[in-house]
Every structure is written in structure tokens, then in C-alpha cells.
Design a protein around this motif. Structure first.
Motif, PDB file in Angstrom:
ATOM      1  N   ALA A  95       0.521  -1.297  -0.043  1.00 31.65           N
ATOM      2  CA  ALA A  95       0.067   0.431   0.007  1.00 31.65           C
ATOM      3  C   ALA A  95       1.168   0.592   0.092  1.00 31.65           C
ATOM      4  N   VAL A  96       1.851   1.031   0.779  1.00 36.22           N
ATOM      5  CA  VAL A  96       2.678   2.509   0.690  1.00 36.22           C
ATOM      6  C   VAL A  96       3.476   2.450  -1.042  1.00 36.22           C
ATOM      7  N   CYS A  97       3.988   1.546  -0.869  1.00 40.14           N
ATOM      8  CA  CYS A  97       4.068   1.723  -2.436  1.00 40.14           C
ATOM      9  C   CYS A  97       3.533   2.254  -2.979  1.00 40.14           C
ATOM     10  N   ALA A  98       2.483   1.858  -3.385  1.00 37.12           N
ATOM     11  CA  ALA A  98       1.570   2.049  -4.307  1.00 37.12           C
ATOM     12  C   ALA A  98       1.062   3.270  -3.941  1.00 37.12           C
ATOM     13  N   GLY A  99       1.420   4.312  -2.980  1.00 39.57           N
ATOM     14  CA  GLY A  99       0.840   5.734  -2.189  1.00 39.57           C
ATOM     15  C   GLY A  99       1.784   6.701  -2.334  1.00 39.57           C
ATOM     16  N   GLN A 100       3.204   6.043  -2.151  1.00 40.87           N
ATOM     17  CA  GLN A 100       4.526   6.981  -2.169  1.00 40.87           C
ATOM     18  C   GLN A 100       5.362   6.551  -3.689  1.00 40.87           C
ATOM     19  N   GLY A 101       4.696   6.194  -4.571  1.00 41.96           N
ATOM     20  CA  GLY A 101       5.075   5.742  -5.688  1.00 41.96           C
ATOM     21  C   GLY A 101       7.105   5.261  -5.845  1.00 41.96           C
ATOM     22  N   TRP A 102       7.179   4.071  -4.363  1.00 41.89           N
ATOM     23  CA  TRP A 102       8.257   3.559  -4.644  1.00 41.89           C
ATOM     24  C   TRP A 102       8.144   2.118  -5.993  1.00 41.89           C
ATOM     25  N   HIS A 103       9.003   1.819  -6.165  1.00 39.08           N
ATOM     26  CA  HIS A 103       9.354   1.171  -7.650  1.00 39.08           C
ATOM     27  C   HIS A 103      10.458   0.252  -7.111  1.00 39.08           C
ATOM     28  N   GLY A 104      10.591  -0.452  -8.272  1.00 44.56           N
ATOM     29  CA  GLY A 104      12.009  -1.277  -8.595  1.00 44.56           C
ATOM     30  C   GLY A 104      13.694  -1.208  -9.385  1.00 44.56           C
ATOM     31  N   GLY A 105      12.872   0.390  -9.821  1.00 46.60           N
ATOM     32  CA  GLY A 105      13.542   1.018 -11.264  1.00 46.60           C
ATOM     33  C   GLY A 105      14.528   1.813 -10.956  1.00 46.60           C
ATOM     34  N   ALA A 106      15.738   2.552 -11.633  1.00 46.61           N
ATOM     35  CA  ALA A 106      17.033   3.140 -10.768  1.00 46.61           C
ATOM     36  C   ALA A 106      16.903   3.935 -10.403  1.00 46.61           C
ATOM     37  N   ASP A 107      15.430   4.831 -10.077  1.00 40.73           N
ATOM     38  CA  ASP A 107      15.533   5.696  -9.070  1.00 40.73           C
ATOM     39  C   ASP A 107      13.602   5.625  -8.707  1.00 40.73           C
ATOM     40  N   PRO A 108      13.798   4.654  -6.946  1.00 41.84           N
ATOM     41  CA  PRO A 108      12.796   3.801  -7.181  1.00 41.84           C
ATOM     42  C   PRO A 108      12.375   5.161  -5.952  1.00 41.84           C
TER      43      PRO A 108
END
Length: 526
Positions: free
Chosen positions: A208-221
Motif C-alpha cells: 500500500a505504501v509503495c503504491a501511495g508513495q510511488g516506490w518502485h524497483g527501477g533505477a530511481d525507486p
């Protein structure tokens, strides 16, 4: 740049404060040194004085005509508060109206609806708020609202309440200021550290926090790099634990498998202690690495371990539990030499000394042999584990399969050597002593205490009992020897001490067989 920025004052400063500040700045900005700076300072001073006087006059007029326009701004519906703000703008008192409303908000005198309207109307805690607002009030307002946002999120994690955290995180939209710069960056970093350092972990919360904060596993998480790596590691925690439990259930052929078995296998504390005796330096390094991972990321698992800590094995890697073998070898040698001693010859005490010398030789020799045998046996650990599965379980007092190469071979060699030198009774004594020590040690092995933990009371008691035992043994052997030793004028004495030694051989009293008086001398008359 406004006159207030030049003077370093807020718009609510009175004429006395303006004059005092102008006098202080005038010492730094002289007309001869900086004519332009002095001109700007003078104009700002005059504008501030004029503004202060106009605002004071306007407020007095506004109070007379509007009554409670400034003092009473709470407990009204949104429309009333909006109308009063429009009236203040018309009267030129909008800034004072906003400052007073900010005071009421900091003091907690505004209800939630009025506070929401004030944040939206005045753009508080955003880049578009008035520059003339008192910095102290803005800082206080920022701290209060940040704390109000943090508290339910932190409390939900402390209580391990997943649904409460998700609800509190969804309610962040009630604080629109948190999406603005720099509060958005602050909240993002704080939330990452909160999840990374919390003892409680939930995959649903992380998603839920990843979706809300826009965290992802790319070069710039979009998450601090250090925290993001730790969060990913914690997210993979269930899979990590499942893999380690699977290693613990497998035959312990590698250091990682043996470390997992010591920490995570369903064994009693005594069985863990017994298993720890079989570990090498590489195995202890694997235990250290696995313990650090569990301690950092799986606190619940660590708390369920013996003693409530993942480091329950502390000092086991340094402890050498060899004293049972030393005691058993000493007893075996003493029993062996005493069994062969001729007590009627009165040499029990010297025999005891010979036994101690033999035991010293056995202890030193066995210790040196073990130092060479242990790494060799560990080199064939895989084959040894496979052989141990074929042994009956009753051979091991700890219910762990004995390792034939590591455990049985050295023990059988010692039994054979003792039996060859001293007889079967010495071999039986070695086995019986080890079995008795194992029975005595077993209750202590079920308690969470390091092998190297010192217990002065029991140590002194054991030492005292050992000294008393040695003294009693020595005294008993001395009495035994004295009971079978021939003293002066007793038994087959030398010819010169006999009664007839100085008499003629033809004397009738000295003819054989000798009388009791002749044989025992003066003792016969007593």
C-alpha cells in the motif's frame, strides 16, 4: 523585497519595535559608506511606520463597526468564516485577520472544519503562504501537524495493527499540505525509515505504501536508497525464512545447513548444545551471519528462540566441554592401576601416584590427538552424517545421531587402550563415568546459560568436594598400607636381631624350631 524583509521584522511589529530595529541597522549602514543601502533602509523604515499607524487606525475602526470580527472567528460555519474574511479584506485588516486565525489554530481553538478552510484559503505550509506571517507560528504549526500525521501511523505499527495503519495512511489526504514541497519529501523519508526500523512487518502495508508513495524497483525507486534496500530485504523475509527452515530440515552437509539447524530446527536446548560441539569455524561464521539477519529483520522469530534472543549460542563457539573426558580418564587410570596393585605389599599410595602419572599421560595424549583428529573428521562430515543415520538412537544420550568417525572411533580407541594396559575394569569405568556425568549434566543443559558462565558457589563447592575426596582416598590407602606392612621386631627379622643370635649354636634353647619368644622378640612378652 518588502520593507519587513529589509528591517527583519514581521508585519505585526509596533512603532516602538520598528524604531528600535532601525536604530540598530543604522549602525551597520551609514550614509557615507553605502548611500544606496541607507536610502533603502530609510524608505523601508518610513513605510513600516506608516503601515503600522494605518493598521492600528484601521483595526480600531474595524472593531467599532464589526464588533467581533477579529476576536471571534471560531464556532462558525464555513460560509460565515469566508464572509468575515472578505469583510477583513475590504477593511484592509486581512493580514491581521490571518495572523489571529493562525494563533487560534496553533492554540487548538479551531475545529477541524475551520482549520481545513484556513489551510485551503491561506495556503499554509505551502510555497504560496504569506511571507509576512510570523516564523515562530509557522514552525509551531508545522510541528503540530507533522506529529498529528505521524502518531497514528507509528502507534499502529507498535500495536501490530495492519488495518489501523492502512486506515491512518489513507487519511493522509486530509492533510493536503503533506503533498507539497518540502513536506512531501520529509514524509517520504520518514515513512521509509518507519517501515525499515519497525519490529512489525506486513506485506500488505508495504504494498500500500509503495503504491501511495510511488516506490518502485527501477533505477530511481523514489525512496532513500539505503532504506529501499532494507525494505526489499524485509519484504522478501517470509521467503528467506522458508528457505532457512528448509535448510534446517536437510542433512547438515554445509555450514549454512548446520547454522540453520542450530538456530531454526525444532530441537531442545540440550540437543542444540550437543549439536554445537560438532561445529567448526566456518559453521560459527555462518551462524553469526544468519543470526544477524534474523535479529535485524525477524524480531518475532528471534524472540521465540531460547532465552528470547537469537544469540542464545553466545560463547558456545569458544567453549570446550572436555572436562567430562578428563574426569573419566583420570578415574579409569586410577581404577586400572589400583586393580593390579598388591595391597598386602603395602604399596597402595605409590600405586596411586603411578595412576595419576598415567592419567596425565592419557589426558595430554588424547588432547593432542583430538586436535588433529577433529579437523580430519570434519573433512569427512558428509559421509559421517550418512553413516550416523544407520546407527540406533539409543547409542546417543542426547537423541542426536552419533557421528561414527568423529565420536565413536576416538572413544573406542581409548576404551581399547585402557583395556589393554589396565584391564576391562578400566574400560568399563571410562564408559560408566561418561554416562554418569551425562546424566548429571542433562538437567543443566535444558537451561539457557552459556557453558562458560561462572557460578562461584557451585565451583567452590565442587572444588571442596574434590579436595575432600582426594584426602579421603589418600587416608584410606595409607591405612590399608599400614595394615599390611611389617614393622620392627615383627615377622622375618634379620638374624642379628633375634634372641639366639649371640648364643652358642649348641645351646638347647636356640635349636630349631624357634619359640614364639625367640621369633617375635620383646613383643611376645607384651
Amino acid at each position: 523585497m518588502t520593507c519587513w524583509n529589509i528591517l527583519g521584522l514581521t508585519p505585526d511589529a509596533d512603532s516602538r519595535a520598528i524604531k528600535r530595529q532601525y536604530a540598530a541597522l543604522l549602525k551597520k549602514t551609514r550614509p557615507d559608506d553605502d548611500p544606496e543601502g541607507f536610502q533603502r533602509l530609510r524608505e523601508a523604515y518610513e513605510q513600516a511606520l506608516q503601515w503600522s499607524q494605518e493598521q492600528q487606525d484601521t483595526v480600531e475602526v474595524a472593531i467599532e463597526h464589526m464588533g467581533e470580527t477579529v476576536e471571534v472567528v471560531t464556532e462558525h460555519v464555513e460560509e460565515t468564516l469566508e464572509q468575515r474574511y472578505q469583510a477583513a479584506m475590504a477593511n484592509g485588516t486581512a493580514l491581521f485577520f490571518e495572523i489571529h486565525l493562525l494563533h487560534r489554530c496553533v492554540d487548538g481553538e479551531l475545529n477541524a472544519e475551520d482549520a481545513r478552510w484556513a489551510f485551503q484559503a491561506f495556503n499554509w505550509l505551502t510555497a504560496w503562504q504569506r511571507l509576512e506571517l510570523p516564523v515562530e507560528l509557522i514552525d509551531t504549526l508545522e510541528r503540530q501537524h507533522r506529529a498529528a500525521l505521524q502518531q497514528p501511523l507509528r502507534l499502529a505499527l507498535e500495536q501490530k495493527d495492519e488495518s489501523a495503519f492502512l486506515a491512518a495512511y489513507a487519511a493522509r489526504d486530509e492533510h493536503p499540505w503533506v503533498h507539497n514541497h518540502p513536506h512531501g519529501e520529509w514524509f517520504n523519508e520518514w515513512l521509509a525509515k518507519l517501515l525499515a526500523q519497525s519490529h512489525f512487518w506486513s506485506s500488505a502495508v508495504f504494498d500500500a505504501v509503495c503504491a501511495g508513495q510511488g516506490w518502485h524497483g527501477g533505477a530511481d525507486p523514489n525512496c532513500p536508497a539505503d532504506d529501499w534496500a532494507l525494505l526489499l530485504k524485509r519484504q522478501q523475509g517470509p521467503a528467506f525464512l522458508a528457505r532457512q527452515r528448509a535448510l534446517a530440515a536437510e542433512p547438515p552437509y554445509s555450514p549454512q545447513q548446520r547454522a540453520a539447524r542450530l538456530l531454526l530446527a525444532p530441537m531442545s536446548l540440550g540437543q542444540r548444545r550437543a549439536f554445537a560441539q560438532r561445529l567448526s569455524e566456518d559453521d560459527w561464521k555462518a551462524c553469526q551471519t544468519l543470526s544477524a539477519d534474523i535479529y535485524a529483520e525477524h524480531v518475532v522469530v528471534a524472540e521465540a528462540m531460547p532465552g528470547g534472543t537469537v544469540y542464545f549460542w553466545q560463547d558456545w563457539d569458544k567453549a570446550m566441554d572436555t572436562w567430562p573426558w578428563v574426569v573419566a580418564l583420570v578415574l579409569s587410570c586410577l581404577v586400572g592401576v589400583l586393580e593390579k596393585a598388591e595391597f598386602l605389599a603395602g604399596n597402595g599410595v605409590p600405586t596411586l601416584g603411578h595412576g595419576l602419572l598415567w592419567s596425565l599421560a592419557f589426558v595430554v595424549g588424547a588432547g593432542l590427538a583430538w586436535q588433529g583428529w577433529r579437523p580430519l573428521a570434519h573433512h569427512y562430515r558428509v559421509q559421517d552424517e550418512a553413516f550416523s543415520q544407520r546407527l540406533p538412537g539409543w547409542l546417543s544420550p542426547t537423541h542426536l545421531p552419533l557421528l561414527p568417525v568423529r565420536d565413536l572411533v576416538p572413544g573406542l580407541v581409548l576404551v581399547a587402550i585402557l583395556g589393554y594396559l589396565f584391564g576391562p575394569l578400566a574400560s568399563a569405568t571410562l564408559i560408566a563415568a561418561l554416562a554418569l556425568i551425562g546424566v548429571i549434566k542433562r538437567p543443566g543443559m535444558s537451561r539457557h546459560t552459556p557453558w562458560t558462565a561462572s557460578h562461584p558457589r557451585w565451583t567452590l563447592l565442587g572444588a571442596a568436594l574434590g579436595v575432600v575426596g582426594v584426602i579421603a582416598l589418600y587416608a584410606g590407602l595409607v591405612l590399608l598400607d599400614n595394615g599390611h606392612r611389617v614393622v620392627r621386631n615383627q615377622g622375618l627379622q634379620q638374624w642379628t636381631e633375634r634372641l639366639c643370635s649371640r648364643m652358642p649354636r649348641s645351646d638347647a634353647e636356640c635349636q630349631a624350631p624357634a619359640t614364639q619368644k625367640q621369633w617375635y622378640g620383646q613383643e611376645a612378652a607384651q
